[in-house]
Design a protein around this motif. Sequence first.
Motif, short mmCIF file in Angstrom:
data_model
loop_
_atom_site.label_atom_id
_atom_site.label_comp_id
_atom_site.label_asym_id
_atom_site.label_seq_id
_atom_site.Cartn_x
_atom_site.Cartn_y
_atom_site.Cartn_z
N UNK A 86 -0.96 0.10 -4.20
CA UNK A 86 0.48 0.10 -4.47
C UNK A 86 1.08 1.41 -3.96
N UNK A 87 1.84 1.36 -2.86
CA UNK A 87 2.43 2.59 -2.35
C UNK A 87 3.53 3.14 -3.26
N UNK A 88 4.13 2.28 -4.07
CA UNK A 88 5.22 2.72 -4.95
C UNK A 88 4.70 3.53 -6.13
N UNK A 89 3.53 3.14 -6.63
CA UNK A 89 2.98 3.81 -7.81
C UNK A 89 1.72 4.61 -7.49
N UNK A 90 1.28 4.58 -6.24
CA UNK A 90 0.15 5.35 -5.75
C UNK A 90 -1.13 5.12 -6.56
#
Length: 160
Positions: A86-90
């Motif tokens: 998840x790039x948004x939440x790393x």
Amino acid sequence: MSKRNIEIPVHCKGIAVVLLKKFGEEYKVLLLKRATSILKDAWCYIGGSIEEGESAWQSAFREIEEETGITEVLLYTSNKLDQFYSPYENYIYMAPVFVGYVNDDQKVNLNYEHSEYKWLSFNEALEQVTLPGNDEVLTFIEKHFVKNTPSKLLRVRNYK
């Protein structure tokens, strides 16, 4: 000046289930079309969260019933993980994948999370799944649970 290495967290808070049903001599895969904001309109297999006090296999049984209404299933752990970053939440999300064999008399009754369902051949399912990586899971399941008999050691007993 030294740089500190940062780790990407791994979250394993859910499960995935691939349901198989025999039509004639061919096993087909159940795919569901998401109706909620999470993955809206994506075609995928069953997935869900592990609730407090549950083991992963208990979550698998619960999610099968909640999402499809199916209550009779022969469940196996696949030794495969569903995963994505998840790039948004790393973070990296990982979920154990279960395989369920469904009896002929079990009918699908979708809940609010899905708008449609299809029983598809593996080739059709590979073309239909939305998320990258789902195709790898399906190929693995076909090899180890359709073309070969799964090990009895992978069988999940329902201890409800």
